[in-house]
Design an enzyme around this catalytic site. Structure first.
Site, short mmCIF file in Angstrom:
data_model
loop_
_atom_site.label_atom_id
_atom_site.label_comp_id
_atom_site.label_asym_id
_atom_site.label_seq_id
_atom_site.Cartn_x
_atom_site.Cartn_y
_atom_site.Cartn_z
N THR A 1 0.84 -1.21 0.00
CA THR A 1 0.00 0.00 0.00
C THR A 1 0.87 1.25 0.00
O THR A 1 0.54 2.26 -0.61
CB THR A 1 -0.91 0.03 1.26
OG1 THR A 1 -1.54 -1.24 1.40
CG2 THR A 1 -1.96 1.11 1.17
N ARG B 1 7.90 -2.65 2.82
CA ARG B 1 8.08 -2.71 4.28
C ARG B 1 8.42 -4.11 4.70
O ARG B 1 7.72 -5.06 4.32
CB ARG B 1 6.81 -2.27 5.01
CG ARG B 1 6.57 -0.82 4.85
CD ARG B 1 5.44 -0.36 5.74
NE ARG B 1 5.05 0.97 5.30
CZ ARG B 1 3.98 1.60 5.72
NH1 ARG B 1 3.18 1.03 6.60
NH2 ARG B 1 3.70 2.80 5.28
N SER C 1 6.22 3.97 8.49
CA SER C 1 5.08 4.72 8.99
C SER C 1 4.76 4.42 10.45
O SER C 1 5.59 4.62 11.32
CB SER C 1 3.88 4.45 8.09
OG SER C 1 2.81 5.27 8.45
N HIS C 2 3.59 3.84 10.68
CA HIS C 2 3.10 3.62 12.03
C HIS C 2 3.57 2.27 12.59
O HIS C 2 3.22 1.93 13.71
CB HIS C 2 1.59 3.67 12.01
CG HIS C 2 1.02 2.78 10.94
ND1 HIS C 2 1.12 3.11 9.61
CD2 HIS C 2 0.42 1.59 10.99
CE1 HIS C 2 0.59 2.15 8.88
NE2 HIS C 2 0.15 1.21 9.69
N ASP D 1 1.99 10.14 13.64
CA ASP D 1 2.59 8.79 13.63
C ASP D 1 4.10 8.82 13.34
O ASP D 1 4.72 9.87 13.30
CB ASP D 1 1.88 7.91 12.59
CG ASP D 1 2.23 8.31 11.17
OD1 ASP D 1 2.48 9.49 10.93
OD2 ASP D 1 2.28 7.42 10.29
N ASP E 1 2.74 11.58 8.85
CA ASP E 1 1.68 11.85 7.88
C ASP E 1 0.28 11.57 8.43
O ASP E 1 -0.71 11.94 7.81
CB ASP E 1 1.92 11.11 6.54
CG ASP E 1 2.00 9.61 6.69
OD1 ASP E 1 1.95 9.11 7.83
OD2 ASP E 1 2.13 8.92 5.65
N ARG E 2 0.20 10.91 9.58
CA ARG E 2 -1.14 10.66 10.15
C ARG E 2 -1.44 11.66 11.26
O ARG E 2 -0.53 12.27 11.82
CB ARG E 2 -1.20 9.25 10.75
CG ARG E 2 -1.08 8.17 9.72
CD ARG E 2 -1.33 6.82 10.35
NE ARG E 2 -1.33 5.82 9.29
CZ ARG E 2 -1.85 4.62 9.40
NH1 ARG E 2 -2.42 4.23 10.51
NH2 ARG E 2 -1.81 3.78 8.38
N LYS F 1 -0.44 12.58 2.68
CA LYS F 1 -1.26 13.02 3.81
C LYS F 1 -0.33 13.72 4.79
O LYS F 1 0.88 13.52 4.75
CB LYS F 1 -2.00 11.85 4.44
CG LYS F 1 -1.14 10.71 4.91
CD LYS F 1 -2.04 9.53 5.26
CE LYS F 1 -1.20 8.37 5.76
NZ LYS F 1 -1.36 7.18 4.93
C1 G1P Z 1 -2.94 1.36 5.90
C2 G1P Z 1 -4.20 2.18 5.89
C3 G1P Z 1 -4.25 3.02 4.64
C4 G1P Z 1 -3.01 3.89 4.56
C5 G1P Z 1 -1.77 3.03 4.66
C6 G1P Z 1 -0.49 3.85 4.72
O1 G1P Z 1 -2.91 0.50 4.78
O2 G1P Z 1 -5.34 1.34 5.97
O3 G1P Z 1 -5.40 3.82 4.68
O4 G1P Z 1 -2.98 4.60 3.35
O5 G1P Z 1 -1.83 2.23 5.84
O6 G1P Z 1 -0.48 4.72 5.80
P1 G1P Z 1 -3.32 -1.05 4.88
O7 G1P Z 1 -2.47 -1.68 5.94
O8 G1P Z 1 -4.76 -1.07 5.28
O9 G1P Z 1 -3.07 -1.58 3.50
ZN ZN Z 2 2.64 7.28 8.27
#
Ligand code: G1P
Ligand code: ZN
Length: 543
Positions: free
Chosen positions: A18, A22, A113-114, A277, A281-282, A376
């Protein structure tokens, strides 16, 4: 010092998900793993002579080593210049901002990211294009195909360079400029929002708590909130980025930002709380004893956007990810502007923003942003809220309550089943796909199914098609259940179940969320057979 050509063998599974590639840190630490991916990015880009690359990350474990490797590979690939954040730090929104401002060819973001960091945590890498946003799937697929056949990579053997001192140095012929990670971003924020009104708000004793979660947004928040806007020292908590985020999960939701939620639940709580995060970006927005869902946040910002100087001319359109609640659609209707429903992942908003079709975008996963950049943007959302609070003189709860009274309330929750067995998760989705056509018209408790499908999307700008983006069961009264498998996890599979119920009547606007959604939660289990397929009786995380 010279450029070395190093023989390598392809690693399987270097397909970006996405949001970039990672994996566990230990995977990235394998010799040539990062190099293969970076060379594949560069090979996909082709000749980069005379071009500038932006480079930075969220400061997590392995960030510094990766920055040196990429700098030395960029020099070998013939880039003219790399702009790198001091200490290897740049938030994801800051990378986007710097790419755009300096006319770079693109940028590399080092972040998961998170996802948790540290030696046992995750690492990630993502390529962003000249518009500043994540590379579209056509590019990420080309990179992936290159990783499957790669035989060599090229790298300069020059010694590591100092990335902690601002200024210019060289690797081979390439210029490396170490930049202040905050400056360009802060300047952009100042142009979008009414800093004088926000300063005056803090001057009146308004209290705020921003939780940096020991991740990248700490320095940005400290400079902007405490430095430029005059918020008292201590407004930013956990503001120093740490390689392992202090052992926490740097995901701004009520479960992982428990410290902030506790502060905001106290009787003497600050007026406003927010968190961001790992890579900045969050965002999570919290009022005193009052959480705001990201879907509502997007809708409230959209409805009040003209209060912020950068959006005074109004919005061209709104875009949301498919699983995000339809609260924003109602605002778009009222404003007479289009609302686009795109697949999950910020990369799908890029074409809409570039074409001037959408101004604001949002995802239920605590992501909100606009056409100011192509990612974002956590702190941007926080400043937008501060701008609304300052100009309206209302509290967070008042703004949201009045919004519900006007547009109705979209009760919303996401249930995550993390790290379940991949096989069972795939079978759950496959078994749902088989049921789709038969579901239409069925009575499910109080609900009647309007339609059920596997969401597919044709980009209205470039015509590209994305299929299998999540299973939707949409009820005749607008309530919905969505099932999707995560594309960002690094362990097994993560099933996400998204639940939404629309309630027009203000008499029913103050129910506890899980209670309001209880009938849908039951249907989601019955139709999806979640417990059977995953072996889990309940979700790991509910947001
Ligand atoms: C998740 C979130 C999605 C976001 C992405 C990156 O992806 O659901 O909205 O854009 O992290 O921050 P997912 O793990 O659901 O594929
Ligand atoms: Zn992030």
């Amino acid at each position: 010092m010279s450029i070395q050509t190093v023989a390598t063998k392809a690693f399987p599974g270097q397909r970006p998900g996405t949001s970039g590639l990672r994996k566990k840190v230990s995977i990235f630490q394998q010799p040539s793993y990062l190099e293969n991916f970076v060379q594949s990015v560069f090979d996909t880009l082709g000749d980069c002579a005379g071009k500038t690359l932006v480079l930075g990350g969220d400061g997590r474990f392995h960030n510094r080593e990766a920055v040196q490797t990429i700098l030395h590979m960029a020099a070998a690939h013939g880039f003219a210049k790399v702009l790198v954040g001091q200490g290897g730090i740049l938030s994801t929104p800051a990378v986007s901002c710097v790419i755009r401002k300096h006319g770079a060819l693109g940028g590399i973001v080092l972040s998961a990211s998170h996802n948790p960091g540290g030696p046992d945590g995750d690492f990630g890498i993502k390529y962003n294009i000249a518009a500043g946003g994540p590379a579209p799937e056509s590019v990420t697929e080309a990179i992936f195909h290159r990783t499957e056949s790669i035989k060599q990579y090229r790298i300069s053997d020059a010694p590591a360079i100092d990335i902690d001192r601002l200024g210019v140095s060289h690797i081979e012929q390439m210029e490396v400029e170490v930049i202040d990670p905050v400056a360009d971003y802060a300047e952009l924020m100042q142009r979008l929002f009414d800093f004088d009104a926000i300063k005056a708000l803090f001057g009146r004793g308004f209290r705020m708590c921003f939780d940096g979660m020991h991740a990248v947004s700490g320095p940005y928040a400290t400079t902007i909130l405490e430095g430029m806007l005059g918020a008292p020292a201590g407004t930013v908590i956990n503001g120093v980025p740490l390689e392992d985020f202090g052992g926490h999960h740097p995901d701004p939701n009520p479960v992982n930002a428990a410290q902030l939620i506790a502060i905001m639940a106290a009787d003497d709580a600050p007026d406003f709380g927010a968190a961001s995060d790992g890579d900045g970006d969050r965002n999570m927005i919290v009022g005193r004893k009052f959480d705001v869902t990201p879907s509502d946040s997007l809708a409230v910002l959209a409805a009040n956007a003209t209060l912020a100087p950068g959006y005074r001319a109004g919005l061209k359109g709104i875009a949301r990810s498919m699983p995000t609640s339809r609260a924003a659609d109602r605002v778009a209707d009222a404003l007479g502007i289009p609302c686009y429903e795109a697949p999950t992942g910020w990369k799908f908003f890029g074409t809409l923003l570039d074409a001037g079709k959408a101004t604001l975008c949002g995802e239920e996963s605590y992501g909100t942003g606009s056409d100011h950049i192509r990612e974002k943007d956590g702190l941007w959302a926080v400043l937008f809220w501060l701008n609304l609070l300052a100009v309206s003189g209302k509290s967070v709860e008042q703004l949201v309550g009045e919004h519900w009274a006007r547009f109705g309330r979209n009760y919303y929750s996401r249930h995550d089943y993390e790290a379940v067995e991949t096989k069972g998760a795939n079978e759950l989705m496959a078994s749902l796909r088989v049921k789709l056509t038969a579901l239409a018209g069925q009575d499910l408790g109080h609900y009647v199914v309007d339609f059920a499908d596997d969401f597919s999307y044709t980009d209205p700008v470039d015509g590209s098609v994305a299929t299998q983006q999540g299973i939707r069961i949409v009820m005749t009264n607008g309530s919905r259940i969505v099932y999707r498998l995560s594309g960002t996890g690094t362990e097994g599979a993560t099933l996400r179940v998204y639940l939404e119920r629309y309630e027009a009547d203000p008499a029913y606007h103050h129910l506890p969320t899980q209670q309001a959604l209880s009938a849908l939660i039951l249907i989601a289990e019955q139709v999806g057979g979640i417990t059977g397929w995953t072996g889990r009786a309940r979700p790991t995380v509910t947001t």
